[in-house]
Write an enzyme that holds these catalytic residues in place. Structure first.
Site, PDB file in Angstrom:
ATOM      1  N   ASP A   1       0.654  -1.171  -0.047  1.00  0.00           N
ATOM      2  CA  ASP A   1      -0.023  -0.031   0.205  1.00  0.00           C
ATOM      3  C   ASP A   1       0.596   1.052  -0.006  1.00  0.00           C
ATOM      4  OD1 ASP A   1      -2.137  -1.559   0.088  1.00  0.00           O
ATOM      5  OD2 ASP A   1      -2.341  -1.507   2.457  1.00  0.00           O
TER       6      ASP A   1
ATOM      7  N   TYR B   1       6.215  -9.828   7.375  1.00  0.00           N
ATOM      8  CA  TYR B   1       5.955  -8.530   7.463  1.00  0.00           C
ATOM      9  C   TYR B   1       6.432  -8.097   9.019  1.00  0.00           C
ATOM     10  CZ  TYR B   1       3.300  -7.728   3.494  1.00  0.00           C
ATOM     11  OH  TYR B   1       3.030  -7.589   1.967  1.00  0.00           O
TER      12      TYR B   1
END
Length: 250
Positions: free
Chosen positions: A52, A111
């Site tokens: 994003d 992540y």
């Protein structure tokens, strides 16, 4: 014709995410332009993870097809001469023409979400971590994180605009470490939904602040629908650390 794979690191602060879009500059756009300048070909890279706007990466993966005579391993060096300083191709190699970064039998994505937990912000941390001034109870956050491990329907932990019908994912591990004011949430899984890691982080921050008991995580999961109870944490704290593929890479 050959297919070249790129391992890409970037600071996402100045970009509207990975994927090409009409309303801003993206990582994919910069790679495509640099490859065109380098080879003279119209090239469109295929990325493994469409991060994003504002999200960073140390190990995103992309592929492209080319007739260029440049050796695959030299693309990293040649591209880094043309890319802006906040995008770096860590290395490049050749894979089979059938190899796709999102369609492999074994994929593991890692992540990290970074939090700076102190009374006042640190300007040297602001690009890569989220400032939280209220004390966070890391032990409570760890108890809440335990409910996230395993295979679940993560419909409650994705953005309402998620366009996939299959919301089942497997989180292999999630651990939370604290070193001074720095708190890191590390999540490893076979794939993640739109905003999933940021919603996990935001919800765990609520647990750490005492707004939720750890068991609330299970209640949100069991609801299997997007609600306001799962809070999306800001993008700048999120880093795609690594994408690990199985043995059948080529």
């Amino acid at each position: 014709m050959k297919r070249v794979r790129l391992f890409v690191a970037y600071d996402g602060t100045n970009y509207c995410g990975w994927q090409v879009q009409p309303n801003g500059i993206t990582i994919e756009e910069k790679l495509n332009k640099s490859l065109k300048d380098l080879t003279g070909e119209e090239i469109h890279v295929i990325g493994a993870s469409r991060t994003d706007s504002g999200v960073h990466a140390l190990g995103n993966v992309a592929v492209f097809d080319t007739n260029s005579s440049i050796p695959p391993e030299r693309f990293a060096y040649a591209l880094n001469q043309r890319l802006p300083e906040d995008i770096v191709v860590v290395r490049s190699d050749e894979v089979s023409l059938q190899w796709h970064p999102r369609h492999q039998n074994e994929i593991m994505k890692i992540y990290e979400y970074h939090i700076y937990n102190a009374q006042v912000p640190n300007p040297l941390k602001s690009r890569y971590s989220v400032f939280v001034s209220f004390p966070l109870n890391v032990d409570q956050m760890r108890k809440g994180a335990d409910f996230i491990k395993g295979e679940h329907d993560f419909a409650s932990f994705c953005n309402i605009r998620t366009n996939t019908l299959d919301t089942v994912r497997t989180v292999y591990d999630i651990n939370i470490t604290k070193k001074g004011p720095d708190i890191t949430i590390r999540v490893t899984g076979n794939g993640f939904l739109y905003n999933m890691v940021r919603i996990i982080a935001g919800t765990l921050i609520r647990v750490g602040r005492g707004f939720y008991e750890p068991e609330k995580i299970k209640d949100i999961l069991d609801a299997r629908k997007h609600t306001s109870e799962g809070v999306t944490a800001p993008p700048n704290g999120l880093v795609l650390k690594e994408i690990v593929y199985g043995k059948e890479e080529k």
